[in-house]
Design a protein around this motif. Structure first.
Motif, short mmCIF file in Angstrom:
data_model
loop_
_atom_site.label_atom_id
_atom_site.label_comp_id
_atom_site.label_asym_id
_atom_site.label_seq_id
_atom_site.Cartn_x
_atom_site.Cartn_y
_atom_site.Cartn_z
N MET A 1 0.65 -1.21 0.13
CA MET A 1 0.07 0.05 -0.03
C MET A 1 0.78 1.28 -0.06
O MET A 1 0.51 2.22 0.56
N LYS A 2 1.92 1.09 -0.75
CA LYS A 2 2.90 2.29 -0.89
C LYS A 2 3.53 2.66 0.50
O LYS A 2 3.97 3.76 0.43
N LYS A 3 3.94 1.63 1.30
CA LYS A 3 4.55 1.87 2.60
C LYS A 3 5.59 1.04 2.73
O LYS A 3 5.38 -0.25 2.51
N PHE A 4 6.67 1.19 3.52
CA PHE A 4 7.61 0.49 3.97
C PHE A 4 7.30 0.27 5.48
O PHE A 4 7.36 1.42 6.33
N PHE A 5 7.26 -0.95 6.24
CA PHE A 5 7.05 -1.19 7.41
C PHE A 5 8.21 -1.62 8.13
O PHE A 5 8.85 -2.91 7.68
N ILE A 6 8.51 -1.04 9.08
CA ILE A 6 9.97 -1.10 9.83
C ILE A 6 9.52 -2.15 11.06
O ILE A 6 8.61 -2.04 11.75
N PRO A 7 10.12 -3.32 11.09
CA PRO A 7 9.79 -4.48 12.33
C PRO A 7 9.96 -3.84 13.74
O PRO A 7 10.69 -2.81 13.65
N LYS A 8 9.25 -4.32 14.51
CA LYS A 8 9.49 -4.01 15.90
C LYS A 8 10.76 -4.10 16.51
O LYS A 8 11.59 -5.04 16.03
N SER A 9 11.40 -3.09 17.38
CA SER A 9 12.73 -3.33 17.93
C SER A 9 12.56 -2.99 19.29
O SER A 9 11.98 -1.88 19.51
N PRO A 10 13.54 -3.36 20.19
CA PRO A 10 13.44 -2.78 21.74
C PRO A 10 14.07 -1.64 21.95
O PRO A 10 14.15 -1.09 22.82
N THR A 11 15.12 -1.19 20.89
CA THR A 11 15.90 -0.01 21.00
C THR A 11 15.26 1.10 20.24
O THR A 11 15.96 2.34 20.31
N SER A 12 13.92 1.13 19.85
CA SER A 12 13.52 1.98 19.28
C SER A 12 11.99 2.19 19.36
O SER A 12 11.40 1.19 19.89
N SER A 13 11.46 3.44 19.21
CA SER A 13 9.96 3.42 19.27
C SER A 13 9.28 2.51 18.50
O SER A 13 9.51 2.28 17.31
N ASN A 14 8.17 1.87 18.97
CA ASN A 14 7.38 0.71 18.34
C ASN A 14 5.98 1.70 17.87
O ASN A 14 4.93 0.71 17.55
N GLU A 15 5.83 2.80 18.04
CA GLU A 15 4.61 3.45 17.80
C GLU A 15 4.30 3.44 16.19
O GLU A 15 5.26 3.22 15.29
N PRO A 16 3.00 3.09 15.69
CA PRO A 16 2.93 2.90 14.30
C PRO A 16 3.40 3.96 13.46
O PRO A 16 3.90 3.63 12.18
N GLU A 17 3.43 5.17 13.96
CA GLU A 17 3.84 6.39 12.95
C GLU A 17 5.28 6.38 12.93
O GLU A 17 5.73 7.00 11.77
#
Length: 574
Positions: free
Chosen positions: A486-502
């Protein structure tokens, strides 16, 4: 003694604790002028014992600086870290920052000292360039003066001829007026014709009178007619002699430097790119007037001396440059030639090469390829998903709890060592596509039971199927896939960064690159337009690794084509 006096120094009268220097009265007034910040400095009697300065936090004035923010590259206090602007930043102790920066500074100083001979040679080169610039500048001035003097000569010549023409016309008209005036003066009494006629009337001899009066009467009739229809013998206006200089004035106003007579070529940034090689395209407004072009390029390396330009002569307006180093910035520029005349260089284009050599492969049509759901082209470099039609045919069998499976396809070449990079494009209409790497044993597991691989508890981005999002952070998995759709690139979840959808959703790049370092067990995903790493993580490379792709719903993947001379010919034909 005063630290700022010219030799011989005067005896100091006070010392500034903020400047850590001693001053005589005159120097103190000069370096601490009234009304400035320095005027507020603390000063005491002459001393050499300056206390160490204590830096206070500019945001928390009562707190001492005792930490260093690695992100902002500045000292901070503990309140900045606890709840200030640096709460989410990585900080280190001041001693650690002191040690690190001191080591870097020492290395930089040692490097500069080691390059002293090079600096001296460059200074000598700059001196020569300055002398050459001075000579060329004087020569340019002389040439400009010569050109203007030629213009002055042309103007003086035209001025002289125009003035001569005006003087000649003026003289001719004045002569005509003078003749006409003399004729009219003869009509006056006691002058000319009238006086002569009055004398003829005194003649008493009839025969002599008749003979003289006949000619005289004709002359008087002509003078009478001229008197009745008076017309000046010439025009007084010089309208035909007004010099029109508007066009020439406009041209002189536009007078400028004429460096070469050839327009500067412009590099087309949209059509220029770098992959296994670099493809440089440019546009030239006067393409037919240029005999050839010279494409220049060089590596940009801040840690080494300035490298010289490499030159390649080109007949067209595009060129493929090969043998470029990986993970390096290159600068490109081009200039046009017409005979011996050269245009100025174009604006430089900076391109960053991929972080590793390009890995060539095609889609595997044998291992796990589902020709009912996937459509592979003849070149095997493009795949499309057509799973939707078969799903509609079997719609009556779909019940609650049924999950649509992913359709996998992999590269036909595996990786067992080294660093590799490949790129591809995901079609904008794609609903869901997963891309990355997977080991041979994991692929066998997926291809044997594809239905289980897409259960609600299985998430490829996480690297596990346990249902816990935390276990994947502790150890690397034999695969890594990221989701695109849907024209988006989704970054996997990580404990070292924010996991908020935005924070995990990015715009889909035009072209996506994958970098696999097999020996270090690391994989990264890149935005090819800017060669920027979007996501990176560890991966278990104990087995053979393959480029892996999966599609669900409508979608398409196109492998990036290698840049070669044939590629250039194909682009020109298109």
């Amino acid at each position: 003694m005063c630290d700022l006096c010219k030799p011989p120094p005067q005896e100091s009268t006070k010392s500034c604790m903020d400047c850590s220097a001693s001053y005589c009265n005159e120097c103190f007034k000069i370096y601490h002028p009234w009304g400035t910040v320095k005027a507020q400095h603390e000063y005491v009697g002459p001393t050499t014992n300056f206390r160490p300065k204590i830096l206070m936090c500019p945001e928390h004035e009562t707190e001492r600086i005792n930490m260093y923010c690695e992100l902002c590259k500045r000292p901070v206090c503990h309140l900045c870290k606890l709840g200030g602007n640096h709460s989410n930043h990585r900080v280190t102790t001041m001693s650690s920052a002191y040690k690190t920066l001191k080591e870097k500074l020492s290395k930089d100083i040692d490097y500069l000292i080691g390059k002293e001979s090079q600096v001296k040679s460059q200074i000598s080169e700059l001196n020569l360039l300055m002398k050459e610039t001075e000579c060329n500048g004087e020569r340019a001035k002389e040439e400009a003066i010569t050109h203007f003097e030629k213009l002055f000569e042309v103007l003086e010549e035209r001025k002289s001829s125009v003035l001569k023409a005006i003087d000649a016309s003026k003289k001719l008209r004045l002569d005509k007026f003078q003749t006409q005036m003399e004729e009219y003066q003869g009509l006056l009494e006691n002058n000319g014709l009238v006086g002569y006629a009055q004398e003829v009337l005194k003649e008493t001899d009839q025969s002599c009178f008749v003979q003289t009066a006949k000619q005289l009467h004709l002359r008087i009739q002509k003078a009478t007619e001229s008197l009745k229809s008076f017309r000046p013998a010439a025009q007084t206006s010089f309208e035909d002699y007004v010099v029109n200089t508007s066009k020439q004035t406009e041209l002189l106003g536009e007078l400028s430097f004429f460096s070469s007579g050839i327009d500067v070529p412009e590099i087309n940034e949209e059509q220029s790119k770098v992959y296994n090689n670099a493809l440089i395209n440019w546009h030239h407004p006067e393409k037919d007037k240029a005999d050839s072009y010279v494409l220049e390029y060089r590596k940009i390396n801040k840690d080494e001396e300035m490298l010289s330009w490499n030159e390649v002569e080109v007949c067209g307006t595009s060129k493929v440059i090969s043998d470029l180093e990986s993970n390096v910035n290159y600068a490109f520029r081009v200039r046009a030639y017409k005979g011996s005349i050269c245009s100025p260089c174009s604006r430089e284009l900076i391109l960053h090469t991929p972080p590793a050599p390009v890995f060539s492969f095609l889609f595997d049509e044998k291992c796990g390829y589902n020709n009912e759901h996937l459509l592979l082209n003849l070149k095997r470099d493009r795949v499309e998903s057509r799973a939707g039609f078969n799903l509609l045919l079997a719609a009556e069998r779909i019940q609650v709890g049924y999950y649509t499976s992913l359709d996998y396809i992999i590269g036909d070449v595996g990786i067992t060592k080294g660093k590799h990079f490949w790129a591809f494009r995901v079609e904008p209409y794609s609903y869901m596509v997963k891309v990355g790497v997977a080991s041979s044993d994991k692929l066998q597991e997926w291809l044997r039971s594809p239905r289980d691989a897409v259960s609600p508890r299985y998430e490829q981005d996480s690297g596990h199927d346990s249902g816990s999002e935390d276990t994947c952070f502790d150890s690397s998995q034999p695969f890594t896939l990221v989701t695109i759709g849907m024209k988006k690139f989704f970054i996997p979840k990580s404990p070292t960064s924010s996991n908020e959808p935005e924070n995990r959703v990015l715009p889909m790049p035009t072209s996506i690159g994958v970098f696999l370092d097999y020996d270090k067990g690391k994989v990264g995903f890149y935005d090819m337009d800017h060669m920027k790493c979007l996501y990176e993580r560890q991966v278990d490379c104990s087995h053979t690794m393959y480029p892996a792709f999966a599609l669900m719903g409508s979608g398409g993947i196109q492998l990036e084509e290698s840049i070669t001379a044939k590629y250039l010919e194909y682009q020109e034909n298109m």
